[in-house]
Structures are given as structure tokens and as C-alpha cells.
Design a protein around this motif. Structure first.
Motif, PDB file in Angstrom:
ATOM      1  N   GLN A  18      -3.210  -8.912  -7.736  1.00 54.47           N
ATOM      2  CA  GLN A  18      -2.391  -9.969  -7.147  1.00 54.47           C
ATOM      3  C   GLN A  18      -2.405  -9.927  -5.628  1.00 54.47           C
ATOM      4  N   LEU A  19      -2.306  -8.734  -5.057  1.00 58.80           N
ATOM      5  CA  LEU A  19      -2.097  -8.588  -3.623  1.00 58.80           C
ATOM      6  C   LEU A  19      -3.299  -8.033  -2.871  1.00 58.80           C
ATOM      7  N   TYR A  20      -4.131  -7.239  -3.551  1.00 62.34           N
ATOM      8  CA  TYR A  20      -5.142  -6.444  -2.847  1.00 62.34           C
ATOM      9  C   TYR A  20      -6.526  -6.554  -3.491  1.00 62.34           C
ATOM     10  N   GLU A  23      -4.919   1.637  -3.598  1.00 64.18           N
ATOM     11  CA  GLU A  23      -4.096   2.573  -4.376  1.00 64.18           C
ATOM     12  C   GLU A  23      -2.914   3.052  -3.554  1.00 64.18           C
ATOM     13  N   SER A  24      -3.168   3.383  -2.300  1.00 60.35           N
ATOM     14  CA  SER A  24      -2.083   3.814  -1.427  1.00 60.35           C
ATOM     15  C   SER A  24      -1.064   2.698  -1.226  1.00 60.35           C
ATOM     16  N   VAL A  41      -0.363   0.141  -3.248  1.00 59.38           N
ATOM     17  CA  VAL A  41       0.413  -0.051  -4.485  1.00 59.38           C
ATOM     18  C   VAL A  41       1.490   1.022  -4.600  1.00 59.38           C
ATOM     19  N   ASN A  42       1.156   2.244  -4.258  1.00 58.38           N
ATOM     20  CA  ASN A  42       2.113   3.346  -4.358  1.00 58.38           C
ATOM     21  C   ASN A  42       3.259   3.223  -3.362  1.00 58.38           C
ATOM     22  N   ARG A  43       3.075   2.429  -2.301  1.00 61.30           N
ATOM     23  CA  ARG A  43       4.121   2.263  -1.286  1.00 61.30           C
ATOM     24  C   ARG A  43       5.019   1.052  -1.546  1.00 61.30           C
ATOM     25  N   LEU A  44       4.747   0.279  -2.566  1.00 59.33           N
ATOM     26  CA  LEU A  44       5.578  -0.898  -2.833  1.00 59.33           C
ATOM     27  C   LEU A  44       7.008  -0.485  -3.177  1.00 59.33           C
ATOM     28  N   VAL A  45       7.969  -1.301  -2.732  1.00 59.23           N
ATOM     29  CA  VAL A  45       9.387  -0.985  -2.899  1.00 59.23           C
ATOM     30  C   VAL A  45      10.106  -2.158  -3.569  1.00 59.23           C
ATOM     31  N   ARG A  46      11.388  -1.991  -3.789  1.00 60.41           N
ATOM     32  CA  ARG A  46      12.175  -3.042  -4.434  1.00 60.41           C
ATOM     33  C   ARG A  46      12.385  -4.232  -3.503  1.00 60.41           C
ATOM     34  N   GLN A  47      12.561  -5.408  -4.098  1.00 61.42           N
ATOM     35  CA  GLN A  47      12.768  -6.644  -3.328  1.00 61.42           C
ATOM     36  C   GLN A  47      13.910  -7.438  -3.929  1.00 61.42           C
ATOM     37  N   LEU A  54      -5.239  -5.251   5.322  1.00 65.79           N
ATOM     38  CA  LEU A  54      -5.762  -4.067   4.640  1.00 65.79           C
ATOM     39  C   LEU A  54      -7.248  -4.196   4.308  1.00 65.79           C
ATOM     40  N   SER A  55      -7.683  -5.406   4.001  1.00 64.09           N
ATOM     41  CA  SER A  55      -9.087  -5.583   3.608  1.00 64.09           C
ATOM     42  C   SER A  55     -10.016  -5.767   4.800  1.00 64.09           C
ATOM     43  N   ARG A  56      -9.562  -6.489   5.833  1.00 61.96           N
ATOM     44  CA  ARG A  56     -10.392  -6.752   7.006  1.00 61.96           C
ATOM     45  C   ARG A  56      -9.549  -6.679   8.281  1.00 61.96           C
TER      46      ARG A  56
END
Length: 221
Positions: free
Chosen positions: A129-131, A140-141, A143-149, A205-207
Motif C-alpha cells: 500500500q505504502l512502499y 521493512e524498517s 513498516v516496523n516503525r508504523l504507529v497508531r493513528q 523512501l524510494s527515490r
């Protein structure tokens, strides 16, 4: 010297911009990444609190600022940057660009939720969805840092729209699997200029180097 104020989207912390900030630094630009109140382990409040966080970051800049909003961040930037005299330009990166009395729900043509006190769940596959085009280790890093919204700021209506008086550019992410490109194109009509980048939802993150060069062009113009 122009300072970039970077405002993340839902579920994201300021660290999501670390790669982009490194590239901006190489181009000679200082930057600040904003912590939104409604995203985090201790997520609180609504749009007013997020807009206040944006406003405080802008006011901490001693000199001209370019404010970049990503995704949901476009809503508190639209509210929080209003009336800030040092804001030279707004950049909406795959971001919501509301007018007064609009919210994320209204922009999607959806009714307000009955309950705004909870948290909005992220999709089953945030990697896709995001990356989608982000290198595996970076994704991977992230995704592991995602928090509540919190849901509340998605339902709150904008009361001021900075883009009415501040020049703005919309950057359409052409391969976005999160914010539909058709909706981006529609919202971009509010901006003075439109640019495009052939990435998914998170080009910082990608570019990051390509995005930094594009931001440099926008700031110089």
C-alpha cells in the motif's frame, strides 16, 4: 536560507523523512520534521492539535520556510500554515489538499463516522500500500516503525486554507497504491503548479535524491 518543514502522513513518525533530510542537507537545505499529535504510541487529539504542531514548527524557523506535506499531512498543513508570514511555498506530496469546511472523509465522498474516538486500522499489506517500490530493507524498517493513528483528525473540517494566499505545488505520485491518482489529480487543481514523480506513495523512501532535486527546483522557482 530556506528551511524545509516536513509533515508526515498518517501512521508515520518524523523519522520517515530521514533519507530525504540527508539529501536536502547535501543540497544545502536545513530541515525540520514535524511530530503530529494524532499519530504515535500516545496518539491524542484531532486536527486542531496537529495544525498547532505544524504552526509551532513553522514559527521555530528563523527565516523563510517551504512546507512539505505528505498524504494526511496535507490537512494539518492547510490549516496550520495559514497566516504564517515566513511560509514561501507549500508542497503537497501525494497529499490531501482540502478547502475550508472539507475533511479527509468529505474528500473521499464519505459520510462522517459515528465514532471518532478510536484508531484507523492500516491495511492488511502496508508494504504494498505504502512502499511498493521501496527497497526491501528500507520498506521493512518503515513498516516496523508504523504507529497508531486517530480517526478524529480525518473527520475534523478545515477552518482555514493556507493555499488561498501561499503559492503551492502539488506532486502527483503516478504509481500510488494508497491515495488514488485520480483523486490526487482532482485536488491538484487547487495548487498553482503540478509536478509528477513516477513512484508509489512514499518517494522520500524510494527515490529520496530525486525528490530532493525536485524540491530544490520548486524552492528556487
Amino acid at each position: 536560507m530556506t528551511t524545509f518543514v516536513l509533515v508526515p502522513g498518517a501512521w508515520h513518525l518524523p523519522s520517515t523523512f530521514d533519507l530525504l533530510r540527508g539529501e536536502l542537507d547535501r543540497l544545502g537545505y536545513p530541515s525540520i520534521a514535524v511530530k503530529l499529535v494524532t499519530s504515535g504510541p500516545e496518539a491524542l487529539g484531532g486536527l486542531a492539535e496537529d495544525a498547532a504542531a505544524v504552526r509551532a514548527a513553522i514559527e521555530a524557523v528563523d527565516g523563510p520556510a517551504v512546507v512539505l506535506a505528505h498524504s494526511y499531512g496535507g490537512i494539518p498543513v492547510t490549516e496550520g500554515a495559514a497566516g504564517r508570514p515566513n511560509v514561501q511555498h507549500l508542497v503537497y506530496l501525494a497529499a490531501y489538499l482540502p478547502d475550508v469546511n472539507e475533511s479527509m472523509f468529505t474528500l473521499h465522498g464519505m459520510p462522517d463516522p459515528d465514532d471518532t474516538e478510536g484508531y484507523f486500522p492500516i491495511g492488511d499489506d502496508p508494504r504494498a500500500q505504502l512502499y511498493a517500490d521501496v527497497p526491501d530493507d528500507v520498506a521493512e524498517s518503515a513498516v516496523n516503525r508504523l504507529v497508531r493513528q486517530r480517526i478524529q483528525p480525518w473527520a475534523d473540517r478545515v477552518t482555514e486554507a493556507a493555499w488561498h494566499t501561499v503559492p503551492s505545488t502539488y506532486i502527483v505520485t503516478e504509481n500510488d497504491g494508497s491515495l488514488p491518482v485520480a483523486l490526487q489529480e482532482s485536488m491538484s487543481g487547487h495548487a498553482k503548479g503540478v509536478r509528477r514523480i513516477a513512484t508509489s506513495h512514499s518517494p522520500f523512501l524510494s527515490r529520496p535524491a530525486e525528490l530532493a532535486r525536485l524540491l530544490d527546483e520548486i524552492a528556487r522557482s
